[in-house]
Design a protein around this motif. Structure first.
Motif, PDB file in Angstrom:
ATOM      1  N   LEU A 114       0.826  -1.204   0.000  1.00  0.00           N
ATOM      2  CA  LEU A 114       0.000   0.000   0.000  1.00  0.00           C
ATOM      3  C   LEU A 114       0.859   1.252   0.000  1.00  0.00           C
ATOM      4  O   LEU A 114       1.891   1.327   0.671  1.00  0.00           O
ATOM      5  CB  LEU A 114      -0.924  -0.008   1.216  1.00  0.00           C
ATOM      6  CG  LEU A 114      -1.884  -1.195   1.316  1.00  0.00           C
ATOM      7  CD1 LEU A 114      -2.811  -1.032   2.512  1.00  0.00           C
ATOM      8  CD2 LEU A 114      -2.698  -1.364   0.040  1.00  0.00           C
ATOM      9  N   THR A 115       0.415   2.230  -0.770  1.00  0.00           N
ATOM     10  CA  THR A 115       1.142   3.484  -0.901  1.00  0.00           C
ATOM     11  C   THR A 115       0.165   4.642  -0.994  1.00  0.00           C
ATOM     12  O   THR A 115      -0.950   4.477  -1.493  1.00  0.00           O
ATOM     13  CB  THR A 115       2.040   3.451  -2.163  1.00  0.00           C
ATOM     14  OG1 THR A 115       2.548   4.762  -2.400  1.00  0.00           O
ATOM     15  CG2 THR A 115       1.262   3.006  -3.381  1.00  0.00           C
ATOM     16  N   GLU A 116       0.586   5.782  -0.498  1.00  0.00           N
ATOM     17  CA  GLU A 116      -0.243   6.988  -0.616  1.00  0.00           C
ATOM     18  C   GLU A 116      -0.128   7.602  -2.001  1.00  0.00           C
ATOM     19  O   GLU A 116      -0.896   8.493  -2.365  1.00  0.00           O
ATOM     20  CB  GLU A 116       0.183   8.013   0.441  1.00  0.00           C
ATOM     21  CG  GLU A 116      -0.244   7.668   1.859  1.00  0.00           C
ATOM     22  CD  GLU A 116      -1.759   7.651   2.007  1.00  0.00           C
ATOM     23  OE1 GLU A 116      -2.425   8.602   1.555  1.00  0.00           O
ATOM     24  OE2 GLU A 116      -2.275   6.667   2.586  1.00  0.00           O
ATOM     25  N   LEU A 117       0.839   7.130  -2.787  1.00  0.00           N
ATOM     26  CA  LEU A 117       1.055   7.706  -4.113  1.00  0.00           C
ATOM     27  C   LEU A 117      -0.187   7.615  -4.991  1.00  0.00           C
ATOM     28  O   LEU A 117      -0.506   8.553  -5.720  1.00  0.00           O
ATOM     29  CB  LEU A 117       2.216   6.989  -4.809  1.00  0.00           C
ATOM     30  CG  LEU A 117       3.628   7.456  -4.494  1.00  0.00           C
ATOM     31  CD1 LEU A 117       4.633   6.596  -5.244  1.00  0.00           C
ATOM     32  CD2 LEU A 117       3.803   8.923  -4.852  1.00  0.00           C
ATOM     33  N   SER A 118      -0.862   6.489  -4.929  1.00  0.00           N
ATOM     34  CA  SER A 118      -2.008   6.289  -5.814  1.00  0.00           C
ATOM     35  C   SER A 118      -3.107   7.314  -5.550  1.00  0.00           C
ATOM     36  O   SER A 118      -3.673   7.895  -6.478  1.00  0.00           O
ATOM     37  CB  SER A 118      -2.551   4.866  -5.652  1.00  0.00           C
ATOM     38  OG  SER A 118      -1.569   3.925  -6.027  1.00  0.00           O
ATOM     39  N   LYS A 119      -3.394   7.543  -4.289  1.00  0.00           N
ATOM     40  CA  LYS A 119      -4.396   8.540  -3.945  1.00  0.00           C
ATOM     41  C   LYS A 119      -3.951   9.937  -4.393  1.00  0.00           C
ATOM     42  O   LYS A 119      -4.748  10.718  -4.927  1.00  0.00           O
ATOM     43  CB  LYS A 119      -4.660   8.532  -2.437  1.00  0.00           C
ATOM     44  CG  LYS A 119      -5.757   9.492  -1.997  1.00  0.00           C
ATOM     45  CD  LYS A 119      -6.004   9.385  -0.504  1.00  0.00           C
ATOM     46  CE  LYS A 119      -7.118  10.328  -0.079  1.00  0.00           C
ATOM     47  NZ  LYS A 119      -7.382  10.243   1.385  1.00  0.00           N
ATOM     48  N   LYS A 120      -2.673  10.238  -4.206  1.00  0.00           N
ATOM     49  CA  LYS A 120      -2.144  11.531  -4.626  1.00  0.00           C
ATOM     50  C   LYS A 120      -2.232  11.702  -6.144  1.00  0.00           C
ATOM     51  O   LYS A 120      -2.528  12.797  -6.634  1.00  0.00           O
ATOM     52  CB  LYS A 120      -0.693  11.682  -4.159  1.00  0.00           C
ATOM     53  CG  LYS A 120      -0.527  11.829  -2.651  1.00  0.00           C
ATOM     54  CD  LYS A 120       0.942  11.946  -2.290  1.00  0.00           C
ATOM     55  CE  LYS A 120       1.132  12.121  -0.798  1.00  0.00           C
ATOM     56  NZ  LYS A 120       2.578  12.201  -0.437  1.00  0.00           N
ATOM     57  N   ILE A 121      -1.963  10.625  -6.874  1.00  0.00           N
ATOM     58  CA  ILE A 121      -2.045  10.673  -8.338  1.00  0.00           C
ATOM     59  C   ILE A 121      -3.459  10.984  -8.789  1.00  0.00           C
ATOM     60  O   ILE A 121      -3.679  11.863  -9.635  1.00  0.00           O
ATOM     61  CB  ILE A 121      -1.562   9.336  -8.935  1.00  0.00           C
ATOM     62  CG1 ILE A 121      -0.039   9.219  -8.820  1.00  0.00           C
ATOM     63  CG2 ILE A 121      -1.995   9.190 -10.392  1.00  0.00           C
ATOM     64  CD1 ILE A 121       0.495   7.834  -9.134  1.00  0.00           C
ATOM     65  N   VAL A 122      -4.421  10.271  -8.242  1.00  0.00           N
ATOM     66  CA  VAL A 122      -5.820  10.484  -8.619  1.00  0.00           C
ATOM     67  C   VAL A 122      -6.248  11.903  -8.286  1.00  0.00           C
ATOM     68  O   VAL A 122      -6.874  12.595  -9.102  1.00  0.00           O
ATOM     69  CB  VAL A 122      -6.725   9.459  -7.908  1.00  0.00           C
ATOM     70  CG1 VAL A 122      -8.196   9.812  -8.098  1.00  0.00           C
ATOM     71  CG2 VAL A 122      -6.454   8.049  -8.429  1.00  0.00           C
ATOM     72  N   GLU A 123      -5.915  12.363  -7.099  1.00  0.00           N
ATOM     73  CA  GLU A 123      -6.302  13.713  -6.677  1.00  0.00           C
ATOM     74  C   GLU A 123      -5.633  14.775  -7.540  1.00  0.00           C
ATOM     75  O   GLU A 123      -6.273  15.775  -7.922  1.00  0.00           O
ATOM     76  CB  GLU A 123      -5.944  13.918  -5.206  1.00  0.00           C
ATOM     77  CG  GLU A 123      -6.807  13.099  -4.260  1.00  0.00           C
ATOM     78  CD  GLU A 123      -6.387  13.246  -2.815  1.00  0.00           C
ATOM     79  OE1 GLU A 123      -5.266  13.749  -2.566  1.00  0.00           O
ATOM     80  OE2 GLU A 123      -7.169  12.858  -1.922  1.00  0.00           O
ATOM     81  N   GLU A 124      -4.361  14.578  -7.865  1.00  0.00           N
ATOM     82  CA  GLU A 124      -3.635  15.538  -8.687  1.00  0.00           C
ATOM     83  C   GLU A 124      -4.289  15.689 -10.054  1.00  0.00           C
ATOM     84  O   GLU A 124      -4.503  16.805 -10.545  1.00  0.00           O
ATOM     85  CB  GLU A 124      -2.185  15.094  -8.842  1.00  0.00           C
ATOM     86  CG  GLU A 124      -1.296  16.034  -9.637  1.00  0.00           C
ATOM     87  CD  GLU A 124      -0.901  17.272  -8.862  1.00  0.00           C
ATOM     88  OE1 GLU A 124      -0.511  18.268  -9.504  1.00  0.00           O
ATOM     89  OE2 GLU A 124      -0.988  17.261  -7.609  1.00  0.00           O
ATOM     90  N   LEU A 125      -4.619  14.579 -10.666  1.00  0.00           N
ATOM     91  CA  LEU A 125      -5.219  14.610 -11.999  1.00  0.00           C
ATOM     92  C   LEU A 125      -6.624  15.204 -11.964  1.00  0.00           C
ATOM     93  O   LEU A 125      -6.984  16.020 -12.814  1.00  0.00           O
ATOM     94  CB  LEU A 125      -5.259  13.202 -12.589  1.00  0.00           C
ATOM     95  CG  LEU A 125      -3.895  12.600 -12.948  1.00  0.00           C
ATOM     96  CD1 LEU A 125      -4.044  11.136 -13.317  1.00  0.00           C
ATOM     97  CD2 LEU A 125      -3.256  13.375 -14.106  1.00  0.00           C
TER      98      LEU A 125
END
Length: 244
Positions: free
Chosen positions: A109-120
């Motif tokens: 699990l990583t916070e990156l995925s959530k950050k990617i979705v939010e950024e886009l």
């Protein structure tokens, strides 16, 4: 290498397992079948269950669009196995609600995925989840929630209930585009499976491969794809312009 290219695209599609949700696929499958076998131990032997599930999955991959993937799976179980889908459905759903949650231990699990979705999304891009629709909604939504991503934030999350094709059939991507009312050439497909995700390029989609959990069972050429880590993709998202 990382991600370099940017052409105006309105919609970005994401695979889930191995892409937004990094995982050890072998460990995930092992945990999945162990838990499911235990759930259905009074109905079917584990070895037979393994074959039933994979053969049922094959029927979804071969689906010609005349039925949903759920219906294709149900038909196979009811007509060719000792399991009756309608009799087992409540057990299947209870499994995904409870026992399936233990499979999170096979994921990184990583916070990156959530950050990617939010950024886009904050930049105005339409984002959808184009994961292979061989799981029911409850299982797919669960895997998103493991990443602290709410499924409701997407206009489409493909599941076996709402899809009539599966990867690597190009018609799967055609159906996704039809539901989102977008043209393939206006989409980017982000995935980790060269065969299943790379086939989207045949429709005119740009395909970007995440290398952290890259799958290429058929040893297909990958020089035509941009490749990089999930972190590198996040940095790419931060640098692309706002979608006006």
């Amino acid at each position: 290498m990382g991600f370099q290219n940017y052409q105006f695209q309105k919609t970005i599609l994401f695979d889930l397992d191995g892409t937004l949700l990094p995982m050890d696929m072998r460990n995930f499958e092992k945990k999945y079948f162990m838990e499911l076998s235990n759930k259905l131990k009074n109905r079917i032997h584990p070895k037979e269950l393994y074959k039933v599930i994979w053969d049922g999955t094959k029927q979804m991959v071969l689906n010609d669009g005349s039925k949903t993937n759920q219906e294709a799976f149900r038909q196979y179980l009811n007509e060719h196995t000792i399991l009756n889908y309608d009799e087992c459905e409540n057990e299947f759903m209870d499994f995904y609600k409870n026992d399936f949650q233990k499979c999170v231990t096979a994921c990184n699990l990583t916070e990156l995925s959530k950050k990617i979705v939010e950024e886009l999304q904050n930049k105005g891009y339409q984002v959808a989840i184009a994961t292979n629709p061989i799981f029911p909604e409850i299982a797919t939504y669960s895997r998103l929630k493991w990443l602290n991503i709410e499924p409701e934030r997407f206009p489409l999350v493909t599941t076996f209930e709402n899809s009539h094709y599966a990867k690597p059939n190009p018609k799967y991507y055609e159906e996704v585009c039809h539901k989102l009312k977008v043209k393939p050439e206006n989409c980017i497909m982000v995935g980790n499976d060269v065969k299943e995700d790379g086939v989207a390029m045949k429709l005119g989609m740009e395909v970007k491969l995440i290398e952290d959990c890259l799958l290429n069972a058929d040893q297909l050429p990958i020089n035509s794809f941009e490749k990089g880590s999930l972190l590198q993709f996040y940095n790419w998202c931060r640098n692309i312009p706002i979608n006006k």
